[in-house]
Design an enzyme around this catalytic site. Structure first.
Site, PDB file in Angstrom:
ATOM      1  N   ASP A   1      31.260  80.909 140.462  1.00 11.59           N
ATOM      2  CA  ASP A   1      30.556  81.630 141.516  1.00 11.59           C
ATOM      3  C   ASP A   1      29.545  82.599 140.902  1.00 11.59           C
ATOM      4  O   ASP A   1      29.511  82.796 139.690  1.00 11.59           O
ATOM      5  CB  ASP A   1      31.548  82.361 142.438  1.00 11.59           C
ATOM      6  CG  ASP A   1      32.730  82.954 141.686  1.00 11.59           C
ATOM      7  OD1 ASP A   1      32.584  83.262 140.490  1.00 11.59           O
ATOM      8  OD2 ASP A   1      33.802  83.115 142.291  1.00 11.59           O
TER       9      ASP A   1
ATOM     10  N   ASP B   1      43.285  88.687 149.039  1.00 15.14           N
ATOM     11  CA  ASP B   1      43.277  88.043 150.360  1.00 15.14           C
ATOM     12  C   ASP B   1      43.461  86.527 150.263  1.00 15.14           C
ATOM     13  O   ASP B   1      43.278  85.815 151.244  1.00 15.14           O
ATOM     14  CB  ASP B   1      41.979  88.379 151.116  1.00 15.14           C
ATOM     15  CG  ASP B   1      40.719  87.881 150.404  1.00 15.14           C
ATOM     16  OD1 ASP B   1      40.846  87.216 149.342  1.00 15.14           O
ATOM     17  OD2 ASP B   1      39.608  88.149 150.906  1.00 15.14           O
TER      18      ASP B   1
ATOM     19  N   HIS C   1      41.675  84.423 148.322  1.00 13.82           N
ATOM     20  CA  HIS C   1      40.478  83.612 148.031  1.00 13.82           C
ATOM     21  C   HIS C   1      40.557  82.972 146.652  1.00 13.82           C
ATOM     22  O   HIS C   1      41.199  83.495 145.745  1.00 13.82           O
ATOM     23  CB  HIS C   1      39.179  84.409 148.209  1.00 13.82           C
ATOM     24  CG  HIS C   1      38.911  85.483 147.208  1.00 13.82           C
ATOM     25  ND1 HIS C   1      38.417  86.725 147.549  1.00 13.82           N
ATOM     26  CD2 HIS C   1      39.031  85.538 145.855  1.00 13.82           C
ATOM     27  CE1 HIS C   1      38.256  87.460 146.470  1.00 13.82           C
ATOM     28  NE2 HIS C   1      38.618  86.771 145.421  1.00 13.82           N
TER      29      HIS C   1
ATOM     30  N   GLU D   1      36.392  82.933 150.976  1.00 10.17           N
ATOM     31  CA  GLU D   1      37.187  83.939 151.673  1.00 10.17           C
ATOM     32  C   GLU D   1      38.021  83.272 152.776  1.00 10.17           C
ATOM     33  O   GLU D   1      37.803  82.097 153.093  1.00 10.17           O
ATOM     34  CB  GLU D   1      36.255  85.003 152.266  1.00 10.17           C
ATOM     35  CG  GLU D   1      35.463  85.813 151.221  1.00 10.17           C
ATOM     36  CD  GLU D   1      36.318  86.843 150.454  1.00 10.17           C
ATOM     37  OE1 GLU D   1      37.531  86.646 150.291  1.00 10.17           O
ATOM     38  OE2 GLU D   1      35.727  87.849 150.007  1.00 10.17           O
TER      39      GLU D   1
HETATM   40  C1  F6R Z   1      35.645  85.322 140.245  1.00 11.57           C
HETATM   41  C2  F6R Z   1      36.490  84.640 141.222  1.00 11.57           C
HETATM   42  C3  F6R Z   1      37.450  85.402 142.062  1.00 11.57           C
HETATM   43  C4  F6R Z   1      38.442  86.201 141.233  1.00 11.57           C
HETATM   44  C5  F6R Z   1      39.367  86.996 142.142  1.00 11.57           C
HETATM   45  C6  F6R Z   1      40.372  87.819 141.363  1.00 11.57           C
HETATM   46  O1  F6R Z   1      34.852  84.379 139.533  1.00 11.57           O
HETATM   47  O2  F6R Z   1      36.378  83.472 141.346  1.00 11.57           O
HETATM   48  O3  F6R Z   1      38.159  84.496 142.871  1.00 11.57           O
HETATM   49  O4  F6R Z   1      39.180  85.317 140.423  1.00 11.57           O
HETATM   50  O5  F6R Z   1      38.609  87.840 142.961  1.00 11.57           O
HETATM   51  O6  F6R Z   1      39.704  88.785 140.613  1.00 11.57           O
HETATM   52  P1  F6R Z   1      40.491  89.653 139.546  1.00 11.57           P
HETATM   53  O7  F6R Z   1      40.912  88.711 138.478  1.00 11.57           O
HETATM   54  O8  F6R Z   1      39.484  90.645 139.015  1.00 11.57           O
HETATM   55  O9  F6R Z   1      41.640  90.270 140.246  1.00 11.57           O
END
Ligand code: F6R
Length: 261
Positions: free
Chosen positions: A67, A136, A138, A143
């Site tokens: 992403d 959440d 995702h 989302e």
């Molecule tokens: C980022 C991504 C997100 C993160 C998620 C958890 O490239 O794909 O899905 O993996 O927001 O983020 P952290 O690891 O910082 O808790």
């Protein structure tokens, strides 16, 4: 899906780095899908250690982003392109030419999304996609209530995700972009192996819903249940709400070494 409970984040990082190293020994030019955020950092550190120690050669590996924020200026240190260059491409000694990512500053974002899906397909598809999970539920930035068949597209971040990510922007939520380009859930499910790492108590509820709840768009990570080769690696804290934890522990303890993840 396979659920592996590890003592802590470092152990999760080592386990997944070994799996990536095994893939690179079998397929030196494998396409690795990488996530950003805090969770995967122990994986990248452990993998860089294996490369430095000569346990695996990553010189022909290719990486691709999951992403990207929309609207950050090129070269912004928190753009996911910058993060992947800093945390993965440079420590592993990869060529920046071996790196695919969506263009978050493209004037035509829709065309950039389509071009990214096409680029992944023409690169032969993702061999192993590393995923984190949002509080959440995702994956990528799909989302809650994202289509389980979605392709790479622009999404709006929830307030919760922007609050969670403000720590990367000096704690200032106003600096966190509202929009992102993310591989869709349908795109993610095309990778040959999905490996989701979750650490910390804050992820426990999302992990319980992902692993033991129904497949539902309201918990995007539950789509992993539809994949024939999905591995969920969790530390004790993230595993704390799993009812089947004793079964997952016994299964992994009895697994033959040759089987790998
Ligand atoms: C980022 C991504 C997100 C993160 C998620 C958890 O490239 O794909 O899905 O993996 O927001 O983020 P952290 O690891 O910082 O808790």
């Amino acid at each position: 899906m396979e659920v592996v409970i590890v003592p802590d984040a470092a152990a999760g990082g080592e386990l997944i780095a070994e799996a990536v190293a095994g893939l690179l020994r079998r397929k030196p030019d494998a396409l690795l899908g990488v996530a950003t955020g805090s969770t995967p950092l122990p994986v990248y550190q452990a993998l860089a250690g294996l490369v430095r120690g000569g346990a695996v050669d990553a010189s022909r590996a290719r990486v691709c982003q999951l992403d990207e924020y929309v609207g950050l200026p090129a070269g912004h240190p928190e753009s996911y392109r910058s993060v992947v260059l800093r945390e993965v491409v440079e420590p592993l000694g990869l060529s920046p030419d071996a790196f695919l990512g969506p263009d978050g500053s493209a004037p035509d974002v829709l065309a950039a999304c389509e071009a990214y899906d096409a680029a992944l397909a023409s690169a032969g598809g993702v061999d192993l996609q590393l995923l984190g999970i949002g509080t959440d539920g995702h994956i990528g930035f799909n989302e809650p209530c994202s289509s389980l068949a979605s392709r790479t597209r622009i999404k709006t971040l929830t307030e919760q995700t922007r609050v969670d990510n403000a720590r990367f922007f000096g704690g200032d939520i106003s600096q966190v972009p509202h929009h992102v380009i993310t591989q869709g859930i349908g795109t993610i499910l095309e990778a040959r192996h999905l490996v989701l790492l979750a650490t910390g108590e804050g992820k426990a509820e999302a992990i319980a819903q992902t692993v033991e709840g129904p497949v539902a768009a309201v918990v995007p990570a539950s789509a992993l249940q539809l994949h024939p080769h999905a591995t969920v690696v969790v530390d004790e804290a993230a595993a704390s709400e799993l009812k089947l934890a004793p079964y997952f522990r016994a299964t992994f303890a009895a697994k033959p070494d040759w089987q790998g993840l």
